[in-house]
Structures are given as C-alpha cells and as structure tokens.
Design a protein around this motif. Structure first.
Motif, mmCIF file in Angstrom:
data_model
loop_
_atom_site.group_PDB
_atom_site.id
_atom_site.type_symbol
_atom_site.label_atom_id
_atom_site.label_comp_id
_atom_site.label_asym_id
_atom_site.label_seq_id
_atom_site.Cartn_x
_atom_site.Cartn_y
_atom_site.Cartn_z
ATOM 1 N N GLY A 46 7.882 -42.776 50.763
ATOM 2 C CA GLY A 46 6.804 -42.159 51.522
ATOM 3 C C GLY A 46 6.010 -43.095 52.404
ATOM 4 O O GLY A 46 4.914 -42.742 52.838
ATOM 5 N N ASP A 47 6.553 -44.270 52.722
ATOM 6 C CA ASP A 47 5.822 -45.207 53.571
ATOM 7 C C ASP A 47 6.140 -45.049 55.057
ATOM 8 O O ASP A 47 5.643 -45.787 55.887
ATOM 9 N N GLY A 48 6.975 -44.074 55.398
ATOM 10 C CA GLY A 48 7.322 -43.849 56.801
ATOM 11 C C GLY A 48 8.487 -44.686 57.292
ATOM 12 O O GLY A 48 8.897 -44.553 58.437
ATOM 13 N N ILE A 87 17.460 -39.232 45.338
ATOM 14 C CA ILE A 87 18.845 -39.698 45.329
ATOM 15 C C ILE A 87 19.568 -38.924 44.240
ATOM 16 O O ILE A 87 19.098 -38.889 43.097
ATOM 17 N N THR A 88 20.671 -38.286 44.580
ATOM 18 C CA THR A 88 21.457 -37.575 43.579
ATOM 19 C C THR A 88 22.872 -38.138 43.577
ATOM 20 O O THR A 88 23.388 -38.551 44.614
ATOM 21 N N GLN A 104 13.899 -40.519 41.753
ATOM 22 C CA GLN A 104 12.821 -40.392 42.723
ATOM 23 C C GLN A 104 11.821 -41.512 42.508
ATOM 24 O O GLN A 104 11.682 -42.020 41.398
ATOM 25 N N TRP A 105 11.129 -41.869 43.590
ATOM 26 C CA TRP A 105 10.108 -42.906 43.541
ATOM 27 C C TRP A 105 8.872 -42.364 42.845
ATOM 28 O O TRP A 105 8.287 -41.378 43.283
ATOM 29 N N LYS A 106 8.485 -42.982 41.715
ATOM 30 C CA LYS A 106 7.299 -42.574 40.956
ATOM 31 C C LYS A 106 6.620 -43.804 40.385
ATOM 32 O O LYS A 106 7.262 -44.622 39.731
ATOM 33 N N ASP A 107 5.342 -43.906 40.630
ATOM 34 C CA ASP A 107 4.533 -44.981 40.056
ATOM 35 C C ASP A 107 5.140 -46.364 40.280
ATOM 36 O O ASP A 107 5.201 -47.191 39.367
ATOM 37 N N GLY A 108 5.639 -46.613 41.494
ATOM 38 C CA GLY A 108 6.131 -47.938 41.845
ATOM 39 C C GLY A 108 7.540 -48.267 41.391
ATOM 40 O O GLY A 108 7.939 -49.428 41.427
ATOM 41 N N THR A 109 8.299 -47.271 40.949
ATOM 42 C CA THR A 109 9.672 -47.517 40.518
ATOM 43 C C THR A 109 10.522 -46.274 40.759
ATOM 44 O O THR A 109 9.997 -45.178 40.945
#
Length: 192
Positions: free
Chosen positions: A90-92, A149-150, A175-180
């Motif tokens: 989500g950083d673009g 990612i699947t 999926q990206w969650k809490d920095g990982t």
C-alpha cells in the motif's frame, strides 16, 4: 333513456384520413429532428490557461533478473520460473513476487517464492521469502491480485516420493499485515 351530457366527439370514430394525418405529422417531427441536432458535449471544459502539471509516471516494478536470490544452486544458476507485480504493502510502489528454482537439466527442482522491492536508492532486493526451497515444494498456480499473493503448492508426503511426482497439494495466500507477509490460508495439504 338518458341523453349524454357531452355530444359525441368526432375523434371517437377513426377513419383512414385520421391515420394518414397522424403518420404525416409523425414523419414531419422525425424529419425535423434530424436537421436540428444539439451541440456535441465536452467532458472537460476548455481551460483558459495551459496546464503546467504533468502526471507522475508510476514507478516501475522491480526486475527480478537483477536480484541475487537466497537459493543454493551449486554450479547452476537460479531461474525465474514465474513473476507477477503489484502494490502489496500500500505504499504506491509495486513489488515483484518471483517463483525461482535452480536450472536443473532434469527432474523437478523445488521452488522458492520471494518478494522483491525497489528501494529509492540502489538496486532491487529480496525482502521476504514466502516459500523456502528447503521445503521441497513446487508452485503450479500463482497470481498477485488485490494486494494478495496466491499460489498452489505441490509437495511430497514423504522423502520416498519421487521428485517427479508430487502427491500433496496446498493452497496458500499471503497479505501484508503489521509489517510482514502473513499467510492467511493455513497450511492444509491434501493428497492429489
């Protein structure tokens, strides 16, 4: 017998002349509308001053061909089997997910799945290992969609199963969650 309060109207009984008059009037309306067209619509209003702003080009996805992957291949080189890109955190800026294995002359070498990012300075680098080649798995289906990612992972129920013929299948999603990158689809391999 009671007489109607309103006398019989002339249009209650239609005659061919009435139909002819209606058709002529309708034809005149259609013909007139073809000559009277509205102006073309413009989606954007013209500006009185030229615009000096230019849209920033999106950042290119990192190229996995320029990365050193953490995979031990001995005398052969690692090969990028599949790759897909998308903004995962989500950083673009897009990341690239690469499925990599050693270039073997025969057999089915195990795959590694790696997330590659492009820092603002320097060359692309691996930031996460999702599947380690030491786990003896191969990736058959693979996609990056909606920041996830699947993959379909093929593996082996025991070391006795030949590497040509995986007998286990597992669906995975990260999926990206809490920095990982967190795996949201738990490991649940089943026989194929």
């Amino acid at each position: 017998m009671q007489h109607p309060a309103v006398p019989e109207l002339a249009h209650n009984t239609t005659r061919p002349i009435h139909w002819l008059a209606t058709a002529a009037a309708l034809a005149a309306v259609i013909a007139g509308s073809s000559f009277l067209q509205p102006d073309h619509a413009n989606a954007a209003q013209p500006s009185t001053q030229p615009s000096t702003k230019t849209a920033a080009a999106p950042a290119p996805a990192p190229d996995p061909a320029t990365v050193t992957f953490p995979i031990a291949c001995g005398n052969v080189k690692p090969v990028v089997k599949k790759k897909a890109s998308g903004d995962l955190d989500g950083d673009g800026r897009p990341e690239t997910v690469a499925v990599v294995h050693c270039a073997a002359g025969s057999g089915t070498p195990p795959d590694g799945v790696y997330v590659v990012t492009q820092p603002t300075e320097g060359k692309p680098r691996v930031v996460a290992t999702l599947v380690d080649p030491k786990d003896r798995q191969n990736v058959s289906a693979f996609a990056v969609r909606d920041s996830a990612i699947t993959a379909t992972l093929l593996g082996y129920s025991s070391p006795d199963v030949p590497s040509c013929c995986p007998d286990m299948q597992d669906k995975a999603k990260w999926q990206w969650k809490d920095g990982t990158f967190a795996r949201s689809t738990p490991a649940g391999a089943h026989s194929v």
